[in-house]
Scaffold this active site. Structure first.
Site, mmCIF file in Angstrom:
data_model
loop_
_atom_site.group_PDB
_atom_site.id
_atom_site.type_symbol
_atom_site.label_atom_id
_atom_site.label_comp_id
_atom_site.label_asym_id
_atom_site.label_seq_id
_atom_site.Cartn_x
_atom_site.Cartn_y
_atom_site.Cartn_z
ATOM 1 N N ASP A 107 15.397 42.530 51.047
ATOM 2 C CA ASP A 107 16.547 43.333 50.643
ATOM 3 C C ASP A 107 16.367 43.664 49.166
ATOM 4 O O ASP A 107 15.721 42.898 48.428
ATOM 5 C CB ASP A 107 17.858 42.560 50.843
ATOM 6 N N LYS A 164 7.483 61.570 55.993
ATOM 7 C CA LYS A 164 8.328 62.741 55.895
ATOM 8 C C LYS A 164 9.740 62.390 56.334
ATOM 9 O O LYS A 164 9.918 61.377 57.033
ATOM 10 C CB LYS A 164 7.768 63.880 56.745
ATOM 11 N N HIS A 194 1.201 63.572 59.887
ATOM 12 C CA HIS A 194 0.219 63.231 60.924
ATOM 13 C C HIS A 194 -0.461 64.462 61.506
ATOM 14 O O HIS A 194 -1.546 64.360 62.064
ATOM 15 C CB HIS A 194 0.869 62.400 62.034
ATOM 16 N N LYS A 198 -5.061 65.208 62.302
ATOM 17 C CA LYS A 198 -5.682 65.555 63.574
ATOM 18 C C LYS A 198 -7.135 65.973 63.364
ATOM 19 O O LYS A 198 -7.467 66.708 62.443
ATOM 20 C CB LYS A 198 -4.913 66.708 64.236
ATOM 21 N N GLU A 232 7.915 72.547 71.712
ATOM 22 C CA GLU A 232 8.004 71.203 72.260
ATOM 23 C C GLU A 232 8.929 71.224 73.476
ATOM 24 O O GLU A 232 9.954 71.902 73.465
ATOM 25 C CB GLU A 232 8.555 70.216 71.227
ATOM 26 N N ASP A 251 12.341 69.690 59.611
ATOM 27 C CA ASP A 251 11.551 68.700 60.343
ATOM 28 C C ASP A 251 10.154 69.193 60.684
ATOM 29 O O ASP A 251 9.197 68.404 60.679
ATOM 30 C CB ASP A 251 12.295 68.326 61.633
ATOM 31 N N HIS A 256 5.123 70.511 58.602
ATOM 32 C CA HIS A 256 3.933 70.663 59.438
ATOM 33 C C HIS A 256 3.342 72.079 59.396
ATOM 34 O O HIS A 256 2.188 72.256 59.034
ATOM 35 C CB HIS A 256 4.262 70.314 60.890
ATOM 36 N N LYS A 342 12.664 72.859 70.068
ATOM 37 C CA LYS A 342 12.850 71.797 71.048
ATOM 38 C C LYS A 342 13.250 72.399 72.398
ATOM 39 O O LYS A 342 13.767 73.508 72.476
ATOM 40 C CB LYS A 342 13.954 70.840 70.586
#
Length: 493
Positions: A107, A164, A194, A198, A232, A251, A256, A342
């Site tokens: 903490d 991120k 990430h 790749k 996605e 996001d 990305h 999405k």
């Protein structure tokens, strides 16, 4: 087509036998979802592949209310690897990995259990091991954890991996960078994305810069427009609290897709070392024009507002399509169309470069409409292991001159043995231990991306509905006209 592993070279990839110095890895947020799904399985895969240091220890940490004993943490890691890992947690490799795990709660007001766990780990490794701290914690906790690392001395000589999102706008990104730089130098900071880990992102660099066939035509004189498409099929998966505060633009696009744009549009670096590579992507970001809200479509899938925890009148976007313009000599006038959302009809990760059409008057029966645009394109699928396809027009067999679309496709899975293949997180964890920042975002780059995003964040267009399993609101067709959205297997959007 087959290429042997021995004859293949991997651009920007550590040599298969590259191993970091001895390390103590401190994993903040070790009981969280990211650690369970990606980090613990990824670390075990690196260990099993012989890519972790000869001597290492992994110290998990979380606030005291989530504290685990060493044995509980080892059981937690076993369950994570069993469910999400590429290899089963068994045999000698698992026994060695499990023995390297320990836990220390922390903490802000009481970091003593973590300090004691790190000291024990360092004594077990021996010598003077390096230290890397991975902050797999909510963004709200970044600054307090970083301050604790500075106050306790754990930051001294250490590297820090920051997840991120890197802020939510220009002001918050600057504040976060200032907080980080108060404790760490920029050379110690690894902002992880990430997508950039790749294998197939390296393939973009290799395809372009290692082949004289493509680099001479990689510019505005030959390319009419570029699409970066990351639909996605999943929804928000119970992450309403995170998603309501973030949305798809923050996001996915900033973190990305703009990063991928930087790799596609960059000038040739003098080498693939970190500084020249990041210098060139930073130049692309500097050349990006501020986002024009008249060329942005924000969507929200039907049923989103019924998700638990979502505001019934929410204007959070689950879909974004936009046009980005790079104002430099190579790309002036070439639109980059970015799309992600999405609950869409297909999961894909594709970059498509559309070449300018030659005059076709000598072929009066040439294909017309959107299907013709599937020709005359270079398609790069960067969903590992990925593939590359060239689409072109050919003459149909027969006495008359009729054209038809054709393609040649190279698939990495068919041509390489994947003995040293790593997932994005695994590759970047290894790079951080090796000190290679080439695929990590620099502070000036992320601040510039938030700067060009300010017009959209200050005045976002209202969200438009789209059905789950669809391709976004109808308005996206007007945004890209006279071209067409499409994915390589013919799905239109």
């Amino acid at each position: 087509m087959s290429v042997s592993e021995e004859s293949a070279s991997q651009v920007g990839q550590p040599a298969p036998d590259a191993r970091p110095d001895d390390h103590v890895i401190i994993l903040f947020g070790a009981t969280g979802d990211l650690a369970r799904r990606k980090l613990l399985p990824g670390l075990f895969h690196l260990a099993r592949a012989g890519l972790l240091p000869p001597r290492y220890r992994i110290v998990g940490s979380a606030p005291a209310q989530f504290a685990l004993t060493d044995e509980q943490f080892r059981r937690h890691a076993r369950e994570a690897v069993q469910e999400f890992g590429l290899s089963a947690p068994d045999g000698t490799p698992w026994q060695a990995f499990e023995a390297a795990l320990s836990f220390g709660a922390a903490d802000p007001g009481d970091p003593r259990p973590l300090l004691e766990a790190v000291q024990r780990a360092e004594r077990a490794v021996g010598g003077a091991p390096r230290r890397v701290c991975h902050l797999a914690v909510p963004p709200a906790a970044f600054q307090s954890v970083i301050a604790m690392l500075g106050d306790t001395g754990l930051a001294t000589g250490a590297r820090v991996i920051v997840e991120k999102p890197f802020g939510t706008d220009l002001a918050s990104a600057r504040a976060l960078n200032q907080a980080v730089h108060a404790v760490f130098t920029e050379e110690q900071v690894f902002r992880i994305d990430h997508f950039l880990g790749k294998e197939s992102v390296d393939n973009i660099l290799a395809l372009r810069f290692a082949n004289g066939l493509f680099e001479p035509i990689w510019n505005r004189y030959h390319i009419s427009h570029v699409q970066i498409d990351v639909p996605e099929t999943i929804g928000i998966e119970g992450r309403s609290q995170f998603f309501e505060q973030t949305g798809t633009y923050r996001d996915m696009i900033v973190t990305h897709l703009f990063q991928l744009l930087g790799f596609v549009a960059m000038e040739p670096p003098t080498s693939l070392d970190a500084k020249p590579l990041r210098d060139e992507t930073a130049k692309v970001f500097q050349a990006l024009e501020p986002v024009d809200t008249t060329h942005v479509v924000r969507g929200q899938y039907t049923g989103y507002r019924e998700e638990p925890g979502v505001d019934p009148s929410s204007q959070t976007e689950t879909f974004v399509a936009l046009r980005a313009m790079v104002d430099n000599w190579r790309w002036a006038g070439v639109p980059f169309h970015l799309r992600s959302g999405k609950a869409m009809g297909q999961r894909r990760q594709v970059v498509t470069l559309h070449f300018r059409k030659p005059p076709l008057r000598m072929f009066p029966d040439s294909p017309a409409g959107p299907h013709a645009q599937r020709a005359n394109a270079l398609v790069i699928d960067f969903d590992d292991p990925g593939w590359i396809s060239v689409r072109f027009l050919v003459k149909e067999p027969g006495p008359a001159m009729h054209l038809s679309a054709a393609e040649m496709t190279f698939r990495y899975a068919d041509s390489f043995r994947n003995r040293h293949g790593l997932e994005g997180y695994e590759r970047l964890l290894l790079d951080a231990m090796l000190g290679n920042q080439a695929l990590f975002t620099r502070s000036d780059g992320i601040e510039r991306l938030w700067e060009i995003s300010t017009p959209l964040l200050d005045n976002p267009p209202p969200v438009q509905p789209y059905p789950q399993g669809g391709w976004g609101p109808d308005a996206i067709r007007r945004e890209i006209a006279p071209h067409h959205w499409y994915l390589p297997d013919g799905h239109q959007g």
